[in-house]
Design a protein around this motif. Structure first.
Motif, PDB file in Angstrom:
ATOM      1  N   ARG A  56      62.610 -11.090  21.951  1.00 51.58           N
ATOM      2  CA  ARG A  56      63.065 -11.265  20.549  1.00 51.58           C
ATOM      3  C   ARG A  56      61.874 -11.418  19.545  1.00 51.58           C
ATOM      4  O   ARG A  56      61.841 -10.647  18.371  1.00 51.58           O
ATOM      5  CB  ARG A  56      64.179 -11.986  20.155  1.00 51.58           C
ATOM      6  N   VAL A  57      61.046 -12.451  19.922  1.00 49.85           N
ATOM      7  CA  VAL A  57      60.050 -12.920  18.839  1.00 49.85           C
ATOM      8  C   VAL A  57      59.073 -11.646  18.834  1.00 49.85           C
ATOM      9  O   VAL A  57      58.508 -11.294  17.622  1.00 49.85           O
ATOM     10  CB  VAL A  57      59.350 -14.086  19.235  1.00 49.85           C
ATOM     11  N   LEU A  58      58.699 -11.114  19.783  1.00 52.52           N
ATOM     12  CA  LEU A  58      57.660 -10.044  20.015  1.00 52.52           C
ATOM     13  C   LEU A  58      58.403  -8.822  18.895  1.00 52.52           C
ATOM     14  O   LEU A  58      57.604  -8.071  18.246  1.00 52.52           O
ATOM     15  CB  LEU A  58      57.383  -9.451  21.187  1.00 52.52           C
ATOM     16  N   SER A  59      59.614  -8.522  19.218  1.00 52.33           N
ATOM     17  CA  SER A  59      60.075  -7.328  18.619  1.00 52.33           C
ATOM     18  C   SER A  59      60.197  -7.806  16.975  1.00 52.33           C
ATOM     19  O   SER A  59      60.099  -7.000  16.451  1.00 52.33           O
ATOM     20  CB  SER A  59      61.578  -7.218  19.123  1.00 52.33           C
ATOM     21  N   ALA A  60      60.403  -9.071  16.781  1.00 46.69           N
ATOM     22  CA  ALA A  60      60.602  -9.238  15.446  1.00 46.69           C
ATOM     23  C   ALA A  60      59.418  -9.167  14.483  1.00 46.69           C
ATOM     24  O   ALA A  60      59.059  -8.675  13.385  1.00 46.69           O
ATOM     25  CB  ALA A  60      61.024 -10.658  14.942  1.00 46.69           C
ATOM     26  N   GLU A  61      58.078  -9.140  15.472  1.00 44.15           N
ATOM     27  CA  GLU A  61      56.723  -9.043  14.771  1.00 44.15           C
ATOM     28  C   GLU A  61      56.501  -7.532  14.990  1.00 44.15           C
ATOM     29  O   GLU A  61      55.713  -7.149  14.010  1.00 44.15           O
ATOM     30  CB  GLU A  61      55.980  -9.886  15.525  1.00 44.15           C
ATOM     31  N   LEU A  62      56.657  -6.724  16.042  1.00 45.70           N
ATOM     32  CA  LEU A  62      56.218  -5.758  16.503  1.00 45.70           C
ATOM     33  C   LEU A  62      56.961  -4.305  15.737  1.00 45.70           C
ATOM     34  O   LEU A  62      56.410  -3.394  15.510  1.00 45.70           O
ATOM     35  CB  LEU A  62      55.929  -5.629  17.853  1.00 45.70           C
ATOM     36  N   ALA A  63      58.320  -4.568  16.020  1.00 43.71           N
ATOM     37  CA  ALA A  63      59.027  -3.439  15.482  1.00 43.71           C
ATOM     38  C   ALA A  63      58.898  -2.942  14.198  1.00 43.71           C
ATOM     39  O   ALA A  63      58.875  -1.710  14.009  1.00 43.71           O
ATOM     40  CB  ALA A  63      60.665  -3.594  15.742  1.00 43.71           C
ATOM     41  N   PRO A  64      58.526  -3.764  13.247  1.00 43.93           N
ATOM     42  CA  PRO A  64      58.356  -3.300  11.934  1.00 43.93           C
ATOM     43  C   PRO A  64      57.196  -2.270  11.880  1.00 43.93           C
ATOM     44  O   PRO A  64      56.847  -1.512  10.864  1.00 43.93           O
ATOM     45  CB  PRO A  64      58.040  -4.416  10.828  1.00 43.93           C
TER      46      PRO A  64
END
Ligand SMILES: NC(=O)c1ccc[n+]([C@@H]2O[C@H](COP(=O)([O-])OP(=O)(O)OC[C@H]3O[C@@H](n4cnc5c(N)ncnc54)[C@H](OP(=O)(O)O)[C@@H]3O)[C@@H](O)[C@H]2O)c1
Length: 263
Positions: free
Chosen positions: A170-178
Motif C-alpha cells: 500500500r505504501v509503495l503504491s501511494a508513492e509510486l502510482a502517481p
C-alpha cells in the motif's frame, strides 16, 4: 498474449510459486530474467521455458543482498533496456519459522520471517521502482498468504511478516502510482503442490494428529470452493495482474483465498 514483449524479473524463480509465475508470464509472451539464491533450480525453469519457445535468462541473486539485486537489474537494463514487471516470490522454509508456540519461541526465530520477507521485498521493490520511474511505467508484485489477516496458531512471526508485506504494498503504491507504477500483491490460501504447504502440515502434524489428506480437507472446508487452489490458477491471475488489462488495480492485495477470508 497479455504480456507480449514485457520485460519481467522474478525473484525466487526456482521455487514453486516463482516457477509457476515464470511459466505463465512466458506463455503470455514476456521476456524473462529469472533469479534465485541457488542457480540450479532457476536454470532448470529457464531451460524449460526456452525449450518451449519462450525467452528466459537465469541468474543467481540473493534478494537480501541489495548490491546483488541492483547489479542484476543494471544488467537487465543494459540487455533489455527496461524493466516492466518485478515479481517477488522469495520464500523461506517453514521448518525454520513454524510449529513452535509463541510462548516458547525465541526472538531470533520470531523475527526471521519478518526481517527476511520485509527486507527482500523492500530491496526488490525500490530498486525496480528506480528503473521504472525513468519510463513512468511498471508493475511491482509480491505474494502473501491469509496469515496476514487471520490468527493461525503455530505460525510464529509469519503472520506479522505477511501483514508487513501487504502494508508495504500500500505504501509503495501511494508513492509510486502517481508516477505510473502499479504495486499489487496476490494472497493465495494454500497450494497443495508446493513444498511450503507440506512443511506447514509437517509443523502441525504431531499436534493435530491429522494425515496430509485430512490437513488439506481441513483448509478447504473453510473456503467456498471446498478445494484448494492450483499453482496454475494462482499464476494465471498473476499474469493478468501484471498486464495492462489490470491498469485499474494498485495499492491492493488480490484475495485468492476462494472465500476463506472475507474482504
Ligand atoms: N506455497 C503456498 O501454498 C503459498 C501460499 C501463499 C503464499 N505463499 C508465499 O509465496 C512465497 C513463495 O512460496 P513458495 O511456496 O513458492 O516457496 P518455495 O517453493 O520454497 O520457493 C521460495 C524460493 O525463494 C528462494 N529464496 C529464498 N531466500 C532467497 C533469497 N534471499 N534470495 C533469493 N531467493 C531466495 C528459494 O531459494 P532456495 O531454495 O535456494 O532458498 C526458493 O526458490 C512465500 O512468500 C510464501 O509465503 C505460498
Amino acid at each position: 498474449m497479455m504480456l507480449k514483449d514485457k520485460v519481467a524479473v522474478i525473484y525466487g524463480a526456482g521455487g514453486a510459486i516463482g516457477g509457476a509465475v515464470a511459466r505463465a508470464f512466458a506463455r503470455e509472451g514476456a521476456r524473462l530474467f529469472l533469479t534465485g539464491r541457488s542457480r540450479l533450480p532457476v536454470e532448470s525453469v529457464a531451460r524449460e521455458i526456452v525449450s518451449a519457445g519462450g525467452s528466459a535468462a537465469a541468474a543467481e541473486v540473493d534478494a537480501l543482498d541489495e548490491q546483488a539485486v541492483d547489479e542484476h537489474l543494471q544488467s537487465v537494463m543494459e540487455t533489455a533496456g527496461r524493466v516492466d514487471v518485478s515479481f517477488n516470490a522469495v520464500g523461506i522454509p517453514g521448518t525454520k519459522i513454524l510449529g513452535v508456540p509463541l510462548v516458547d519461541l525465541d526472538v531470533e526465530q520470531f523475527f526471521l520471517p519478518i526481517a527476511t520477507y520485509a527486507t527482500s521485498y523492500f530491496f526488490i521493490a525500490r530498486l525496480a521502482a528506480r528503473r521504472m520511474l525513468e519510463k513512468r511505467s511498471g508493475v511491482i508484485m509480491t505474494v502473501t498468504t491469509q496469515h496476514s489477516r487471520m490468527g493461525l496458531a503455530l505460525s510464529g512471526g509469519y503472520g506479522p511478516a505477511m501483514a508487513a508485506e501487504e502494508a508495504l504494498t500500500r505504501v509503495l503504491s501511494a508513492e509510486l502510482a502517481p508516477q505510473g507504477i502499479r504495486v499489487v500483491g496476490l494472497r493465495p490460501q494454500a497450494i497443495p503442490e508446493t513444498g511450503t504447504l507440506r512443511e506447514a502440515f509437517e509443523a502441525r502434524a504431531k499436534a493435530s494428529a491429522m494425515t496430509w489428506e485430512q490437513f488439506q480437507e481441513s483448509l478447504a472446508r473453510h473456503n467456498h470452493s471446498r478445494r484448494l487452489m492450483t499453482l496454475t490458477e494462482m499464476a494465471d491471475v498473476a499474469a493478468f495482474m501484471a498486464s495492462d488489462s489490470a491498469s485499474g488495480m494498485t495499492g491492493t492485495t488480490v484475495n485468492l483465498t476462494m472465500g476463506s477470508l472475507d474482504d
